[in-house]
Scaffold this motif. Structure first.
Motif, PDB file in Angstrom:
ATOM      1  N   GLY A 192       0.808  -1.215   0.000  1.00 27.84           N
ATOM      2  CA  GLY A 192       0.000   0.000   0.000  1.00 27.84           C
ATOM      3  C   GLY A 192       0.838   1.260   0.000  1.00 27.84           C
ATOM      4  N   PRO A 193       0.364   2.289  -0.735  1.00 25.39           N
ATOM      5  CA  PRO A 193      -0.915   2.389  -1.454  1.00 25.39           C
ATOM      6  C   PRO A 193      -0.875   1.854  -2.890  1.00 25.39           C
ATOM      7  CG  PRO A 193       0.206   4.489  -1.567  1.00 25.39           C
ATOM      8  CD  PRO A 193       1.106   3.577  -0.766  1.00 25.39           C
ATOM      9  N   ASP A 194       0.172   1.146  -3.273  1.00 25.58           N
ATOM     10  CA  ASP A 194       0.247   0.618  -4.634  1.00 25.58           C
ATOM     11  C   ASP A 194      -0.804  -0.458  -4.877  1.00 25.58           C
ATOM     12  OD1 ASP A 194       2.308   1.885  -6.162  1.00 25.58           O
ATOM     13  OD2 ASP A 194       3.781   1.005  -4.816  1.00 25.58           O
ATOM     14  N   ARG A 195      -1.242  -0.522  -6.126  1.00 24.83           N
ATOM     15  CA  ARG A 195      -2.067  -1.634  -6.595  1.00 24.83           C
ATOM     16  C   ARG A 195      -1.262  -2.420  -7.629  1.00 24.83           C
ATOM     17  NH1 ARG A 195      -7.964   1.173  -7.917  1.00 24.83           N
ATOM     18  NH2 ARG A 195      -8.349   2.075  -5.847  1.00 24.83           N
ATOM     19  N   ASP A 196      -1.563  -3.685  -7.752  1.00 23.19           N
ATOM     20  CA  ASP A 196      -0.987  -4.558  -8.776  1.00 23.19           C
ATOM     21  C   ASP A 196       0.483  -4.883  -8.535  1.00 23.19           C
ATOM     22  OD1 ASP A 196      -3.430  -4.679 -10.350  1.00 23.19           O
ATOM     23  OD2 ASP A 196      -2.964  -2.620 -10.924  1.00 23.19           O
ATOM     24  N   TRP A 197       1.313  -3.855  -8.342  1.00 16.12           N
ATOM     25  CA  TRP A 197       2.729  -4.077  -8.064  1.00 16.12           C
ATOM     26  C   TRP A 197       3.341  -2.834  -7.447  1.00 16.12           C
ATOM     27  CZ3 TRP A 197       4.877  -0.314 -11.039  1.00 16.12           C
ATOM     28  CH2 TRP A 197       4.322  -0.049 -12.299  1.00 16.12           C
ATOM     29  N   THR A 198       4.476  -3.040  -6.816  1.00 16.54           N
ATOM     30  CA  THR A 198       5.291  -1.953  -6.287  1.00 16.54           C
ATOM     31  C   THR A 198       6.619  -1.960  -7.032  1.00 16.54           C
ATOM     32  OG1 THR A 198       4.295  -1.908  -4.080  1.00 16.54           O
ATOM     33  CG2 THR A 198       6.577  -1.174  -4.243  1.00 16.54           C
ATOM     34  N   PHE A 199       7.107  -0.796  -7.370  1.00 15.11           N
ATOM     35  CA  PHE A 199       8.338  -0.689  -8.149  1.00 15.11           C
ATOM     36  C   PHE A 199       9.545  -0.553  -7.232  1.00 15.11           C
ATOM     37  CE2 PHE A 199      11.482   1.901 -10.512  1.00 15.11           C
ATOM     38  CZ  PHE A 199      11.660   1.077 -11.617  1.00 15.11           C
ATOM     39  N   ARG A 200      10.612  -1.297  -7.545  1.00 12.98           N
ATOM     40  CA  ARG A 200      11.898  -1.149  -6.863  1.00 12.98           C
ATOM     41  C   ARG A 200      12.960  -0.869  -7.927  1.00 12.98           C
ATOM     42  NH1 ARG A 200      13.899  -3.210  -2.229  1.00 12.98           N
ATOM     43  NH2 ARG A 200      12.061  -2.223  -1.352  1.00 12.98           N
ATOM     44  N   ARG A 201      13.531   0.311  -7.872  1.00  7.96           N
ATOM     45  CA  ARG A 201      14.527   0.677  -8.873  1.00  7.96           C
ATOM     46  C   ARG A 201      15.865  -0.019  -8.601  1.00  7.96           C
ATOM     47  NH1 ARG A 201      15.614   7.024  -8.594  1.00  7.96           N
ATOM     48  NH2 ARG A 201      17.457   6.443  -9.817  1.00  7.96           N
ATOM     49  N   ARG A 202      16.712  -0.080  -9.617  1.00  6.32           N
ATOM     50  CA  ARG A 202      18.012  -0.733  -9.500  1.00  6.32           C
ATOM     51  C   ARG A 202      19.147   0.292  -9.377  1.00  6.32           C
ATOM     52  NH1 ARG A 202      15.684  -4.693 -13.497  1.00  6.32           N
ATOM     53  NH2 ARG A 202      15.283  -6.572 -12.265  1.00  6.32           N
ATOM     54  N   SER A 203      18.796   1.508  -9.022  1.00  6.72           N
ATOM     55  CA  SER A 203      19.790   2.562  -8.840  1.00  6.72           C
ATOM     56  C   SER A 203      19.305   3.473  -7.719  1.00  6.72           C
ATOM     57  CB  SER A 203      19.987   3.346 -10.148  1.00  6.72           C
ATOM     58  OG  SER A 203      18.760   3.945 -10.540  1.00  6.72           O
ATOM     59  N   CYS A 204      20.112   4.475  -7.425  1.00  3.13           N
ATOM     60  CA  CYS A 204      19.784   5.396  -6.326  1.00  3.13           C
ATOM     61  C   CYS A 204      19.917   6.822  -6.825  1.00  3.13           C
ATOM     62  CB  CYS A 204      20.734   5.151  -5.152  1.00  3.13           C
ATOM     63  SG  CYS A 204      20.572   6.352  -3.820  1.00  3.13           S
ATOM     64  N   CYS A 205      18.958   7.674  -6.475  1.00  3.50           N
ATOM     65  CA  CYS A 205      18.973   9.063  -6.931  1.00  3.50           C
ATOM     66  C   CYS A 205      19.941   9.933  -6.144  1.00  3.50           C
ATOM     67  CB  CYS A 205      17.568   9.662  -6.853  1.00  3.50           C
ATOM     68  SG  CYS A 205      16.992   9.972  -5.162  1.00  3.50           S
ATOM     69  N   LEU A 206      20.574   9.385  -5.111  1.00  2.00           N
ATOM     70  CA  LEU A 206      21.579  10.056  -4.282  1.00  2.00           C
ATOM     71  C   LEU A 206      20.981  10.993  -3.236  1.00  2.00           C
ATOM     72  CD1 LEU A 206      24.218  10.960  -7.052  1.00  2.00           C
ATOM     73  CD2 LEU A 206      23.989   8.846  -5.741  1.00  2.00           C
ATOM     74  N   TYR A 207      19.677  10.974  -3.065  1.00  2.00           N
ATOM     75  CA  TYR A 207      19.071  11.872  -2.079  1.00  2.00           C
ATOM     76  C   TYR A 207      19.582  11.603  -0.669  1.00  2.00           C
ATOM     77  CZ  TYR A 207      15.547  14.359   0.643  1.00  2.00           C
ATOM     78  OH  TYR A 207      14.929  15.199   1.526  1.00  2.00           O
ATOM     79  N   TYR A 208      20.010  10.381  -0.394  1.00  7.36           N
ATOM     80  CA  TYR A 208      20.509  10.075   0.949  1.00  7.36           C
ATOM     81  C   TYR A 208      21.756  10.887   1.288  1.00  7.36           C
ATOM     82  CZ  TYR A 208      24.402   7.240  -0.838  1.00  7.36           C
ATOM     83  OH  TYR A 208      25.548   6.818  -1.451  1.00  7.36           O
ATOM     84  N   ARG A 209      22.406  11.477   0.280  1.00  7.32           N
ATOM     85  CA  ARG A 209      23.591  12.300   0.526  1.00  7.32           C
ATOM     86  C   ARG A 209      23.240  13.745   0.865  1.00  7.32           C
ATOM     87  NH1 ARG A 209      28.010  10.422  -4.093  1.00  7.32           N
ATOM     88  NH2 ARG A 209      28.013   8.192  -3.557  1.00  7.32           N
ATOM     89  N   VAL A 210      21.976  14.115   0.765  1.00 13.05           N
ATOM     90  CA  VAL A 210      21.531  15.441   1.178  1.00 13.05           C
ATOM     91  C   VAL A 210      21.534  15.492   2.707  1.00 13.05           C
ATOM     92  CG1 VAL A 210      19.569  17.039   1.216  1.00 13.05           C
ATOM     93  CG2 VAL A 210      20.124  15.765  -0.875  1.00 13.05           C
ATOM     94  N   PRO A 211      22.055  16.562   3.318  1.00 16.52           N
ATOM     95  CA  PRO A 211      22.006  16.655   4.778  1.00 16.52           C
ATOM     96  C   PRO A 211      20.577  16.499   5.293  1.00 16.52           C
ATOM     97  CG  PRO A 211      23.440  18.357   3.883  1.00 16.52           C
ATOM     98  CD  PRO A 211      22.775  17.699   2.706  1.00 16.52           C
ATOM     99  N   GLY A 212      20.369  15.510   6.158  1.00 17.19           N
ATOM    100  CA  GLY A 212      19.038  15.228   6.677  1.00 17.19           C
ATOM    101  C   GLY A 212      18.188  14.400   5.755  1.00 17.19           C
ATOM    102  N   GLY A 213      18.721  14.003   4.593  1.00 17.61           N
ATOM    103  CA  GLY A 213      17.968  13.198   3.644  1.00 17.61           C
ATOM    104  C   GLY A 213      17.932  11.738   4.071  1.00 17.61           C
ATOM    105  N   GLY A 214      17.296  10.923   3.277  1.00 21.75           N
ATOM    106  CA  GLY A 214      17.183   9.497   3.582  1.00 21.75           C
ATOM    107  C   GLY A 214      16.995   8.730   2.296  1.00 21.75           C
ATOM    108  N   LEU A 215      16.502   7.528   2.411  1.00 22.14           N
ATOM    109  CA  LEU A 215      16.276   6.690   1.250  1.00 22.14           C
ATOM    110  C   LEU A 215      14.831   6.824   0.769  1.00 22.14           C
ATOM    111  CD1 LEU A 215      18.073   3.372   2.263  1.00 22.14           C
ATOM    112  CD2 LEU A 215      18.970   5.251   0.882  1.00 22.14           C
ATOM    113  N   CYS A 216      14.661   6.906  -0.536  1.00 23.04           N
ATOM    114  CA  CYS A 216      13.315   6.894  -1.108  1.00 23.04           C
ATOM    115  C   CYS A 216      12.731   5.488  -0.969  1.00 23.04           C
ATOM    116  CB  CYS A 216      13.368   7.296  -2.578  1.00 23.04           C
ATOM    117  SG  CYS A 216      14.130   8.909  -2.877  1.00 23.04           S
ATOM    118  N   GLY A 217      11.414   5.378  -1.009  1.00 26.31           N
ATOM    119  CA  GLY A 217      10.759   4.106  -0.788  1.00 26.31           C
ATOM    120  C   GLY A 217      11.099   3.061  -1.817  1.00 26.31           C
ATOM    121  N   ASP A 218      11.454   3.487  -3.062  1.00 22.55           N
ATOM    122  CA  ASP A 218      11.750   2.508  -4.106  1.00 22.55           C
ATOM    123  C   ASP A 218      13.250   2.352  -4.352  1.00 22.55           C
ATOM    124  OD1 ASP A 218      12.385   4.897  -5.322  1.00 22.55           O
ATOM    125  OD2 ASP A 218      11.131   4.605  -7.083  1.00 22.55           O
TER     126      ASP A 218
END
Length: 225
Positions: A192-218
């Motif tokens: 939830g809240p996805d229907r049918d499937w949830t997407f998991r990417r095979r790369s990282c957008c690098l947001y975790y390197r932003v001060p106070g950032g974290g990991l995106c759900g996918d």
């Protein structure tokens, strides 16, 4: 439903889905065709620098986050109009205009959009917008194509989640199998809240390197210890 009404309707999904078709906007000289953003390095350079200052992040991180926002901005409205109404506005890089904004996603405007075959969605988005945007960002900053196309795929999956209809799922699956988007992630059992499937990417957008950032759900890193 005609193109302008379809665009007005899907704008209710949020700011990233909004494309104005108000002819009165034509008097504003600050509007520029999106193709200028892909060929003139200065506006993109300024945007990356602005995002870096706001986030307190390095150049590669700022470029990744800038790209992610612009890609989501370009694809959201066409994706939603096809998914909801079966209508594809002919929002080419020459017809679709942008103007700078210090806060929030950049406004988009098209004076009189025509329509085209909805089956051309992938070609319109990838060939006319996303591939040139990938090249333009990589000309500014050394960043992996895999990261950037992963962010496009993530935006497609987010659009599918927001629209939330069976047709949105089908349109998303077609896009995720197209050209450089193929193999950017995997479809997993729905959470939830996805229907049918949830997407998991095979790369990282690098947001975790932003001060106070974290990991995106996918994020691919979310599955690691």
């Amino acid at each position: 439903m005609d193109v302008c009404r379809a665009l007005a309707d899907v704008a209710s999904f949020g700011a990233f889905f909004a494309v104005s078709t108000d002819p009165a906007e034509g008097v504003d000289p600050t509007w520029r065709p999106l193709r200028d953003l892909y060929t003139d390095p200065q506006p993109l350079r300024d945007r990356i620098a602005h995002v870096g200052r706001v986030l307190g992040a390095g150049e590669r991180v700022a470029a990744s986050i800038t790209f992610q926002g612009l890609a989501a901005r370009v694809l959201s409205a066409p994706f939603a109009t096809v998914a909801v109404h079966g209508v594809l506005p002919d929002l080419t890089a020459a017809a679709l205009h942008w103007r700078p904004s210090a806060t929030g996603p950049w406004p988009l405007w098209c004076a009189d959009p025509g329509s085209r075959d909805p089956d051309e969605l992938a070609a319109l988005l990838i060939d006319d917008h996303l591939a040139p945007l990938v090249d333009a960002v990589r000309a500014q900053v050394s960043i992996s194509e895999r990261v950037l196309w992963g962010s496009v795929a993530s935006s497609v999956a987010s659009g599918k989640r927001l629209v939330g209809t069976p047709r949105a799922t089908a349109v998303a699956e077609q896009l995720l199998a197209a050209g450089p988007l193929a193999g950017t992630g995997e479809l997993r059992p729905p959470a939830g809240p996805d229907r049918d499937w949830t997407f998991r990417r095979r790369s990282c957008c690098l947001y975790y390197r932003v001060p106070g950032g974290g990991l995106c759900g996918d994020c691919v890193l979310a599955a690691r210890p």
